[in-house]
Design a protein around this motif. Structure first.
Motif, PDB file in Angstrom:
ATOM      1  N   SER A  52       0.860  -1.183   0.000  1.00  0.00           N
ATOM      2  CA  SER A  52       0.000   0.000   0.000  1.00  0.00           C
ATOM      3  C   SER A  52       0.894   1.230   0.000  1.00  0.00           C
ATOM      4  O   SER A  52       2.117   1.125   0.121  1.00  0.00           O
ATOM      5  CB  SER A  52      -0.915   0.003   1.232  1.00  0.00           C
ATOM      6  OG  SER A  52      -0.147  -0.045   2.421  1.00  0.00           O
ATOM      7  N   SER A  53       0.292   2.396  -0.135  1.00  0.00           N
ATOM      8  CA  SER A  53       1.074   3.633  -0.151  1.00  0.00           C
ATOM      9  C   SER A  53       1.685   3.898   1.220  1.00  0.00           C
ATOM     10  O   SER A  53       1.038   3.706   2.255  1.00  0.00           O
ATOM     11  CB  SER A  53       0.186   4.810  -0.548  1.00  0.00           C
ATOM     12  OG  SER A  53      -0.311   4.638  -1.863  1.00  0.00           O
ATOM     13  N   ILE A  54       2.943   4.335   1.218  1.00  0.00           N
ATOM     14  CA  ILE A  54       3.644   4.665   2.458  1.00  0.00           C
ATOM     15  C   ILE A  54       4.216   6.069   2.300  1.00  0.00           C
ATOM     16  O   ILE A  54       4.966   6.342   1.357  1.00  0.00           O
ATOM     17  CB  ILE A  54       4.772   3.664   2.763  1.00  0.00           C
ATOM     18  CG1 ILE A  54       4.239   2.225   2.769  1.00  0.00           C
ATOM     19  CG2 ILE A  54       5.433   3.989   4.104  1.00  0.00           C
ATOM     20  CD1 ILE A  54       5.316   1.161   2.919  1.00  0.00           C
ATOM     21  N   ALA A  55       3.858   6.962   3.212  1.00  0.00           N
ATOM     22  CA  ALA A  55       4.299   8.351   3.127  1.00  0.00           C
ATOM     23  C   ALA A  55       5.672   8.525   3.774  1.00  0.00           C
ATOM     24  O   ALA A  55       6.057   7.749   4.653  1.00  0.00           O
ATOM     25  CB  ALA A  55       3.282   9.263   3.820  1.00  0.00           C
ATOM     26  N   VAL A  60       7.697   1.557   8.161  1.00  0.00           N
ATOM     27  CA  VAL A  60       7.522   0.427   7.244  1.00  0.00           C
ATOM     28  C   VAL A  60       7.481  -0.821   8.119  1.00  0.00           C
ATOM     29  O   VAL A  60       8.401  -1.070   8.901  1.00  0.00           O
ATOM     30  CB  VAL A  60       8.676   0.348   6.231  1.00  0.00           C
ATOM     31  CG1 VAL A  60       8.541  -0.900   5.363  1.00  0.00           C
ATOM     32  CG2 VAL A  60       8.708   1.607   5.372  1.00  0.00           C
ATOM     33  N   VAL A  61       6.405  -1.584   8.002  1.00  0.00           N
ATOM     34  CA  VAL A  61       6.166  -2.694   8.924  1.00  0.00           C
ATOM     35  C   VAL A  61       6.360  -4.038   8.236  1.00  0.00           C
ATOM     36  O   VAL A  61       5.831  -4.278   7.147  1.00  0.00           O
ATOM     37  CB  VAL A  61       4.743  -2.611   9.522  1.00  0.00           C
ATOM     38  CG1 VAL A  61       4.473  -3.794  10.448  1.00  0.00           C
ATOM     39  CG2 VAL A  61       4.569  -1.297  10.271  1.00  0.00           C
ATOM     40  N   PRO A  73       8.035   9.056  -0.786  1.00  0.00           N
ATOM     41  CA  PRO A  73       6.757   8.373  -1.029  1.00  0.00           C
ATOM     42  C   PRO A  73       6.986   7.016  -1.694  1.00  0.00           C
ATOM     43  O   PRO A  73       7.787   6.890  -2.625  1.00  0.00           O
ATOM     44  CB  PRO A  73       6.019   9.330  -1.964  1.00  0.00           C
ATOM     45  CG  PRO A  73       6.655  10.664  -1.736  1.00  0.00           C
ATOM     46  CD  PRO A  73       8.095  10.371  -1.446  1.00  0.00           C
ATOM     47  N   ILE A  74       6.278   6.005  -1.200  1.00  0.00           N
ATOM     48  CA  ILE A  74       6.395   4.658  -1.757  1.00  0.00           C
ATOM     49  C   ILE A  74       5.011   4.223  -2.229  1.00  0.00           C
ATOM     50  O   ILE A  74       4.054   4.203  -1.449  1.00  0.00           O
ATOM     51  CB  ILE A  74       6.935   3.663  -0.711  1.00  0.00           C
ATOM     52  CG1 ILE A  74       8.292   4.129  -0.167  1.00  0.00           C
ATOM     53  CG2 ILE A  74       7.059   2.268  -1.323  1.00  0.00           C
ATOM     54  CD1 ILE A  74       8.845   3.256   0.951  1.00  0.00           C
ATOM     55  N   HIS A  79       9.428  -1.272  -5.188  1.00  0.00           N
ATOM     56  CA  HIS A  79      10.508  -1.929  -4.456  1.00  0.00           C
ATOM     57  C   HIS A  79      10.810  -1.119  -3.193  1.00  0.00           C
ATOM     58  O   HIS A  79      10.988   0.098  -3.250  1.00  0.00           O
ATOM     59  CB  HIS A  79      11.745  -1.992  -5.356  1.00  0.00           C
ATOM     60  CG  HIS A  79      12.883  -2.772  -4.781  1.00  0.00           C
ATOM     61  ND1 HIS A  79      14.176  -2.636  -5.242  1.00  0.00           N
ATOM     62  CD2 HIS A  79      12.944  -3.700  -3.787  1.00  0.00           C
ATOM     63  CE1 HIS A  79      14.970  -3.448  -4.578  1.00  0.00           C
ATOM     64  NE2 HIS A  79      14.248  -4.100  -3.679  1.00  0.00           N
ATOM     65  N   VAL A  80      10.883  -1.783  -2.049  1.00  0.00           N
ATOM     66  CA  VAL A  80      11.218  -1.120  -0.787  1.00  0.00           C
ATOM     67  C   VAL A  80      12.592  -1.606  -0.355  1.00  0.00           C
ATOM     68  O   VAL A  80      12.781  -2.785  -0.037  1.00  0.00           O
ATOM     69  CB  VAL A  80      10.172  -1.435   0.304  1.00  0.00           C
ATOM     70  CG1 VAL A  80      10.545  -0.745   1.614  1.00  0.00           C
ATOM     71  CG2 VAL A  80       8.782  -1.007  -0.147  1.00  0.00           C
TER      72      VAL A  80
END
Length: 367
Positions: A52-55, A60-61, A73-74, A79-80
């Motif tokens: 999902s979107s991560i600001a 980050v979990v 913004p992700i 890719h994280v």
């Protein structure tokens, strides 16, 4: 179609189980919980993809716990990794004891193992001959004796191994005591059916002082060799190993798991370690400890970011406080020497998909 695994329902990322290309559909979960999405970039096996979107600044979990914070913004399907995720670890912390239930006692059929019972009451899983060098000067000699002695003893024991180190000379006080303590502990290890201690003769770490640090109950299975007093130390060493191998002959006995001690450590971790091998080792550890056995955890800095999970499994509040002291003491050591507590993971870990120490630790403590 590529697949990814989300460990915990709270996770905002999933781990790719195989290499996948941009535009490829990735499935996460199974049955009613299954979902799918498009990758926005190529992502390798073991690496993380956003669900999902991560600001920026948001946690980050993974594994149900934060593994760091987003630096930009992700978008879903992205890719994280190191380019958009940073550690949240800084210094020492205050912890709260929140006990959790541990594994239940295993069935009677799984509470025993076949081991070698030693004179001091400890139980080994192997029956080997160990060669210990008192000083770095005789390290190569110990290795040569071990290599030649293997052919002499054959399969009468499970192996002949040399444990060497560069210390033992020009050491004083606590420094020397530390070396001697470790060596004395090795000499008492229940996997060693016999021990040959090889010394030079002029070193600070004298054989006599080392023997004094070893309980008398182990002395019957120990032989010593001073190379400066030997005409042919290799031949004499091999003869002593052969003698020890004969003395070490014994049979396995059925004993309870309460007498088993396991050691676990981190090694060569990647993005899949915490999803595959580590949880399996963890299940085994739970079985052993629930039956009264012990599991030793090493590399304290590699639980930073996940230490609360282990602390909550402490047997009591005093044990919890001791764990807190050990963890924060390690952190202070790093800080006092100008290092960050998050100076990890290694380059190999990063290539394998691990981004932060929190992520590495959360995977490691699955053991």
């Amino acid at each position: 179609m590529a697949k990814a695994l989300r460990v915990d329902p709270r996770d905002g990322v999933a781990t790719l189980l195989n290499d996948a290309l941009a535009g490829e559909v990735v499935t996460v979960g199974e049955g009613a919980d299954a979902g799918s999405f498009l990758l926005t970039t190529d992502i390798g096996r073991g690496h993380k993809v956003a669900l999902s979107s991560i600001a920026p600044g948001d946690p980050v979990v993974k594994y149900g716990y934060p593994i760091g914070t987003a630096t930009q913004p992700i978008a879903p399907g992205a890719h994280v990794h190191s380019h958009n995720l940073k550690t949240g670890l800084e210094g020492t912390l205050a912890y709260r004891f929140d006990p959790v239930a541990t594994a239940s006692t295993p069935s009677a059929s799984t509470t025993t193992f076949e081991g070698y019972v030693r004179a001091d009451g400890n139980v080994g899983t192997r029956n080997e001959i160990w060669i210990l060098s008192t000083v770095g000067c005789v390290a190569r000699t110990a290795e040569r004796i071990a290599a030649k002695a293997v052919a002499l003893v054959g399969d009468s024991v499970d192996g002949v191994h040399a444990f060497t180190h560069p210390h033992g000379c020009s050491q004083l006080g606590q420094d020397l005591e530390g070396t001697r303590t470790i060596m004395a502990s090795l000499a008492c290890h229940p996997n060693a059916g016999g021990v040959l201690i090889v010394g030079l003769g002029c070193e600070e770490n004298q054989i006599r002082a080392l023997l004094a640090a070893i309980p008398a109950s182990r002395h019957g299975m120990i032989r010593t060799l001073t190379t400066q007093a030997s005409g042919d130390e290799i031949a004499e060493g091999c003869a002593l190993v052969a003698e020890l191998a004969e003395l070490a002959k014994t049979e396995r006995q059925t004993v309870g798991l309460d007498r088993l001690v396991l050691g676990v450590k981190c090694g060569g971790s990647d993005g899949l370690s915490g999803l595959t091998a580590n949880p399996l080792v963890g299940r085994m550890s739970d079985r052993v400890t629930s039956a009264g056995g012990r599991v030793l955890v090493t590399e304290i800095p590699e639980i930073f970011g996940a230490e609360q999970m282990l602390m909550n499994r402490a047997a009591s509040a005093p044990v919890f406080e001791r764990i807190v002291e050990v963890v924060n003491d390690f952190k202070r050591y790093f800080l006092d020497h100008g290092e960050t507590v998050s100076e990890n993971p290694s380059p190999g870990n990063v290539v394998g998909g691990i981004t932060t120490l929190e992520e590495k630790s959360l995977g490691a403590v699955q053991k």
